[in-house]
Design a protein around this motif. Sequence first.
Motif, PDB file in Angstrom:
ATOM      1  N   THR A  91       0.839  -1.193   0.000  1.00 39.02           N
ATOM      2  CA  THR A  91       0.000   0.000   0.000  1.00 39.02           C
ATOM      3  C   THR A  91       0.878   1.249   0.000  1.00 39.02           C
ATOM      4  N   VAL A  92       0.374   2.332  -0.598  1.00 35.37           N
ATOM      5  CA  VAL A  92       1.037   3.621  -0.487  1.00 35.37           C
ATOM      6  C   VAL A  92       0.083   4.621   0.140  1.00 35.37           C
ATOM      7  N   GLY A  93       0.647   5.569   0.887  1.00 37.37           N
ATOM      8  CA  GLY A  93      -0.171   6.588   1.541  1.00 37.37           C
ATOM      9  C   GLY A  93       0.689   7.687   2.119  1.00 37.37           C
ATOM     10  N   THR A  94       0.029   8.610   2.819  1.00 38.09           N
ATOM     11  CA  THR A  94       0.690   9.808   3.346  1.00 38.09           C
ATOM     12  C   THR A  94       0.537   9.876   4.850  1.00 38.09           C
ATOM     13  N   THR A 148       4.976  12.872   4.777  1.00 40.88           N
ATOM     14  CA  THR A 148       5.833  11.876   4.133  1.00 40.88           C
ATOM     15  C   THR A 148       4.983  10.893   3.323  1.00 40.88           C
ATOM     16  N   PHE A 149       5.388  10.665   2.097  1.00 42.68           N
ATOM     17  CA  PHE A 149       4.730   9.687   1.224  1.00 42.68           C
ATOM     18  C   PHE A 149       5.510   8.391   1.321  1.00 42.68           C
ATOM     19  N   LEU A 150       4.827   7.292   1.600  1.00 44.64           N
ATOM     20  CA  LEU A 150       5.566   6.051   1.839  1.00 44.64           C
ATOM     21  C   LEU A 150       4.809   4.827   1.363  1.00 44.64           C
ATOM     22  N   PRO A 166       8.024   2.138  11.530  1.00 43.63           N
ATOM     23  CA  PRO A 166       9.119   2.053  10.557  1.00 43.63           C
ATOM     24  C   PRO A 166       9.917   0.765  10.651  1.00 43.63           C
ATOM     25  N   GLU A 167       9.691  -0.022  11.687  1.00 44.19           N
ATOM     26  CA  GLU A 167      10.418  -1.279  11.835  1.00 44.19           C
ATOM     27  C   GLU A 167       9.911  -2.371  10.898  1.00 44.19           C
ATOM     28  N   PHE A 168       8.737  -2.158  10.297  1.00 50.08           N
ATOM     29  CA  PHE A 168       8.111  -3.218   9.523  1.00 50.08           C
ATOM     30  C   PHE A 168       8.025  -2.850   8.040  1.00 50.08           C
ATOM     31  N   GLY A 169       9.180  -2.707   7.413  1.00 48.64           N
ATOM     32  CA  GLY A 169       9.243  -2.606   5.970  1.00 48.64           C
ATOM     33  C   GLY A 169       8.755  -1.308   5.367  1.00 48.64           C
ATOM     34  N   VAL A 170       8.726  -0.222   6.124  1.00 43.68           N
ATOM     35  CA  VAL A 170       8.296   1.066   5.587  1.00 43.68           C
ATOM     36  C   VAL A 170       9.382   1.629   4.670  1.00 43.68           C
ATOM     37  N   LYS A 171       8.942   2.160   3.521  1.00 40.47           N
ATOM     38  CA  LYS A 171       9.901   2.722   2.565  1.00 40.47           C
ATOM     39  C   LYS A 171       9.438   4.110   2.150  1.00 40.47           C
ATOM     40  N   GLU A 189      14.481  -1.280   0.277  1.00 37.26           N
ATOM     41  CA  GLU A 189      14.380   0.146  -0.060  1.00 37.26           C
ATOM     42  C   GLU A 189      15.317   0.497  -1.206  1.00 37.26           C
ATOM     43  N   GLU A 190      16.490  -0.139  -1.235  1.00 36.73           N
ATOM     44  CA  GLU A 190      17.445   0.126  -2.312  1.00 36.73           C
ATOM     45  C   GLU A 190      16.918  -0.385  -3.647  1.00 36.73           C
ATOM     46  N   GLN A 191      16.343  -1.595  -3.677  1.00 37.39           N
ATOM     47  CA  GLN A 191      15.766  -2.141  -4.903  1.00 37.39           C
ATOM     48  C   GLN A 191      14.630  -1.258  -5.411  1.00 37.39           C
ATOM     49  N   LEU A 192      13.772  -0.837  -4.498  1.00 35.06           N
ATOM     50  CA  LEU A 192      12.622  -0.030  -4.877  1.00 35.06           C
ATOM     51  C   LEU A 192      13.060   1.319  -5.420  1.00 35.06           C
TER      52      LEU A 192
END
Length: 342
Positions: free
Chosen positions: A81-84, A97-99, A113-118, A287-290
């Motif tokens: 999912t993406v959101g603000t 922040t858009f993530l 942020p510990e669970f895969g937030v990018k 995060e680097e791949q994305l």
Amino acid sequence: MSAEAIPATSRELRLVSRPADRLTQENFELVEVPMPVPGDGEVLVRNEWMFLGSVYRDLMNEETSLPIPNYEIGATPWGTTVGTVVVSNNESLPVGTFLLHYNGWREWAVVSPEFGVKKLDRSLLPGAEYFLANGPTAWRGIVEMADAGEGDVVFVSGATGAVGTLAGQIAKARGAKLVIGSTGSKEKVDFLVNEAGFDAAFDYHDGPVLDRLRELAPDGITVCFDNVGGEQFEAAVEHAQPGARFALCGALSGQIGGTDGDHPRLALMRAIAKQLTFRGFATFDTEEQLAAWNKTFSGWLDEGKISFAHTVVKGGVPVAAETFIALLDKKFAGTVVLQLND
């Protein structure tokens, strides 16, 4: 968004029973819950778009062979999912922040942020939904596993899915001579050729897959990006040129309905004689791949080398179950994205 504009409740979808075979709306429950409140280090996110993929169906089973957690009964499933961020208790994720995160199937989410937030740069792509393109998986298979590029003849099985659509386009952008896709209807054949930029496509219902590959690629294929398994994998092995590379991404033909797609026959001596390479892979979108994919995606979009072939569904969480069932029934083509909030 001001605190006054945040509603008191949020809607979410829960999995209330495991499907025996075919998924139905009775396996889900739409609930309204009090607006979640972020704790220390957490943020409240207004979800905008959610990715829907067939992989979620496997996660609804009691057991899965996938290297990711399956869904729990009575809980809201996870989903990309993406959101603000609208409320923040974390200095690294300020308001605005858009993530990308994984607390989908709901309108609002508390995220840690510990669970895969990018974190994402919204200005990089034309719309928020573009960040849900399954590019990292398609890129890894085409580039890192199969090294497809200049002069290759590429066959993508299950090509109208979110990954397959992009895999073919990435191969073309890297100079493949011919990209062929398989799909399940004439409408989707037209979609692959006219919207997704494939050179050729065929409906696998129209006769033996091997015959179609021989017709469309008389000299054989050099790369196979396999999402299906079963007969399509077997045909690709038979029609592969010596030294062909196989990126094994999925086994859709065995995913639902009890077919033997997950256990195709491998003509072992033929594979040895041809010196074929088979590489299975899974992608977890670091995060680097994305970030690397989004930068490449942005550049290729600007240059007209690629498109985001996708289906937009509006209606939010109340239509999530029926939309996902329709996806499993192969009603959509390309990446399917569900708008969770306007």
